[in-house]
Design a protein around this motif. Structure first.
Motif, mmCIF file in Angstrom:
data_model
loop_
_atom_site.group_PDB
_atom_site.id
_atom_site.type_symbol
_atom_site.label_atom_id
_atom_site.label_comp_id
_atom_site.label_asym_id
_atom_site.label_seq_id
_atom_site.Cartn_x
_atom_site.Cartn_y
_atom_site.Cartn_z
ATOM 1 N N ASP A 167 22.053 6.960 13.089
ATOM 2 C CA ASP A 167 22.084 8.197 13.773
ATOM 3 C C ASP A 167 23.513 8.731 13.382
ATOM 4 O OD1 ASP A 167 19.781 8.471 15.305
ATOM 5 O OD2 ASP A 167 20.479 6.464 15.797
ATOM 6 N N LEU A 168 24.661 7.614 13.583
ATOM 7 C CA LEU A 168 26.110 7.975 13.332
ATOM 8 C C LEU A 168 26.667 7.008 12.458
ATOM 9 C CD1 LEU A 168 26.763 8.401 17.085
ATOM 10 C CD2 LEU A 168 26.687 10.477 15.362
ATOM 11 N N ALA A 169 27.683 7.345 11.986
ATOM 12 C CA ALA A 169 28.434 6.513 11.150
ATOM 13 C C ALA A 169 30.108 6.729 11.594
ATOM 14 C CB ALA A 169 28.520 6.772 9.560
ATOM 15 N N VAL A 170 30.899 5.763 11.837
ATOM 16 C CA VAL A 170 32.052 5.830 12.356
ATOM 17 C C VAL A 170 33.113 5.180 11.427
ATOM 18 C CG1 VAL A 170 33.560 5.687 14.507
ATOM 19 C CG2 VAL A 170 31.217 5.852 14.770
ATOM 20 N N GLY A 171 34.105 5.933 10.787
ATOM 21 C CA GLY A 171 35.026 5.146 9.983
ATOM 22 C C GLY A 171 35.732 6.199 9.210
ATOM 23 N N ARG A 172 36.762 5.703 8.304
ATOM 24 C CA ARG A 172 37.445 6.537 7.533
ATOM 25 C C ARG A 172 36.796 7.033 6.331
ATOM 26 N NH1 ARG A 172 41.367 4.847 3.240
ATOM 27 N NH2 ARG A 172 42.747 6.528 2.747
ATOM 28 N N PHE A 173 36.639 8.504 6.100
ATOM 29 C CA PHE A 173 35.719 8.778 5.196
ATOM 30 C C PHE A 173 36.498 9.884 4.315
ATOM 31 C CE2 PHE A 173 32.672 7.811 8.575
ATOM 32 C CZ PHE A 173 32.024 6.629 7.794
ATOM 33 N N ASP A 229 36.483 9.390 11.939
ATOM 34 C CA ASP A 229 35.728 10.145 12.106
ATOM 35 C C ASP A 229 34.149 9.674 12.434
ATOM 36 O OD1 ASP A 229 37.573 12.493 11.799
ATOM 37 O OD2 ASP A 229 36.952 12.378 9.648
ATOM 38 N N ILE A 230 33.669 10.452 13.245
ATOM 39 C CA ILE A 230 32.223 10.199 13.797
ATOM 40 C C ILE A 230 31.476 11.099 12.743
ATOM 41 C CG2 ILE A 230 30.563 9.801 15.459
ATOM 42 C CD1 ILE A 230 32.804 9.829 17.552
ATOM 43 N N VAL A 231 30.385 10.739 12.153
ATOM 44 C CA VAL A 231 29.757 11.712 11.294
ATOM 45 C C VAL A 231 28.303 11.486 11.756
ATOM 46 C CG1 VAL A 231 29.198 12.020 8.734
ATOM 47 C CG2 VAL A 231 31.365 11.168 9.403
ATOM 48 N N SER A 232 27.489 12.720 11.601
ATOM 49 C CA SER A 232 26.055 12.677 11.686
ATOM 50 C C SER A 232 25.675 13.893 11.162
ATOM 51 C CB SER A 232 25.953 12.998 13.566
ATOM 52 O OG SER A 232 26.547 14.321 13.803
ATOM 53 N N VAL A 233 24.410 14.194 11.106
ATOM 54 C CA VAL A 233 23.538 15.050 10.338
ATOM 55 C C VAL A 233 24.047 16.430 10.897
ATOM 56 C CG1 VAL A 233 21.390 15.824 9.434
ATOM 57 C CG2 VAL A 233 21.974 13.439 9.331
ATOM 58 N N ALA A 234 24.368 17.545 10.283
ATOM 59 C CA ALA A 234 24.632 18.812 11.181
ATOM 60 C C ALA A 234 23.465 19.440 11.682
ATOM 61 C CB ALA A 234 25.321 19.603 9.970
ATOM 62 N N GLN A 235 22.336 19.060 11.206
ATOM 63 C CA GLN A 235 20.744 19.512 11.936
ATOM 64 C C GLN A 235 20.825 19.013 13.130
ATOM 65 O OE1 GLN A 235 17.973 18.169 8.896
ATOM 66 N NE2 GLN A 235 17.851 20.248 7.835
#
Length: 302
Positions: free
Chosen positions: A148-154, A273-279
């Protein structure tokens, strides 16, 4: 093919079969009987005029036709799910939803204890599953809903993803106490004389080594590991040096015989950052969880 006469439930079956490559496991995923899934597969084969999955030894392998359908069908099913869930009322106090989050071990140590303490008070039924990050953004796993989420340095996040700033962090050098090369402050000359442990932390290129290369310098990296937590213990019992995120370095300096130094050159801060699908920006439950992750870092629960 007339879409109005096509049983769209068959697409859920095909998606499960392509995920599991096994009729029994697909049936379990769908909460259906094995004969029901086998019958659905036979109907799909007839409708699409293709065997779709063929047995090779003990495994089932998708045909080229099935592989070409896999991503579009999965995307369509996820879009339908997200659309239907967008208006759902979400009550954290009663929710029993499970979220899967990909993080580094550093983020897990710093973020998850205060987050779980917070959730125990406001959303005791919510469950978290943690996966460790690979060296790059797990885009495919986010796209297909495996996480559901990825948290890290991207460094590069495609525009189809939503990002939320989680934290800003700096770096410090960790060495064992009574290190034979250290007398007073840590200057650049001494830093370059040290034997280094490098934690790649899910990244393929380190900030420190990039800075050194830009200035025609290099350090002696003799040990590389993906694991921040073991790094601190190795440094505490050896003459190796490790550059660690400041929050982690300070945490372990309170537990282990470590001394900390500022880097002898300025790298500034790096962003997590916390990354998720924009949808899923209208997914009330997921957006609520993101807010909780941000909140516990800004103000950890007492």
């Amino acid at each position: 093919m007339n879409i109005y006469s096509f049983d769209l439930n068959l697409l859920r079956v095909l998606d499960a079969l392509l995920r599991e490559r096994n009729v029994s496991r697909a049936a379990e995923r769908l909460s259906l009987s094995q004969p029901a899934v086998s019958n659905a597969l036979n109907r799909l084969r007839e409708l699409l005029d293709d065997p779709l999955l063929v047995r090779v030894g003990r495994a089932m392998q998708p045909t080229p036709r099935a592989l070409s359908l896999e991503a579009p069908i999965r995307d369509a099913l996820q879009q339908i799910e997200h659309t239907l869930n967008a208006g759902d009322f979400f009550d954290p106090a009663t929710s029993r939803q499970r979220f899967v989050i990909a993080v580094t071990d550093y983020v897990e140590l710093i973020c998850m204890p205060p987050l779980m303490a917070h959730l125990a008070k406001v959303a005791p039924g919510i469950q978290l599953g943690i996966q460790h990050l690979t060296p790059s953004l797990p885009a495919e796993a986010l796209d297909n809903g495996a996480i559901d989420l990825a948290v890290g340095r991207f460094l590069d996040v495609p525009t189809r993803f939503q990002t939320r700033r989680w934290a800003s962090e700096t770096l410090q050098v960790a060495l064992r106490k009574q290190h034979p090369l250290i007398e007073g402050d840590l200057d650049l000359t001494t830093f370059l004389r040290l034997r280094h442990l490098w934690v790649h932390g899910g990244q393929t290129r380190g900030m420190v080594d990039q800075w050194l290369e830009d200035h025609d310098l290099a350090r002696d990296v003799v040990y590389t590991t993906p694991n921040y937590l073991q790094a601190a213990h190795i440094v505490a019992s050896s003459d190796l040096a490790a550059v660690l995120p400041t929050g982690l370095a300070r945490h372990f300096a309170g537990l282990l015989p470590l001394q900390l130094f500022d880097l002898p050159f300025d790298l500034g801060t790096f962003q997590l950052d916390i990354v998720s699908v924009a949808q899923r920006e209208r997914d009330a439950a997921l957006q609520w969880l993101i807010e909780q992750i941000v909140a516990v870092v800004e103000k950890p629960p007492q």
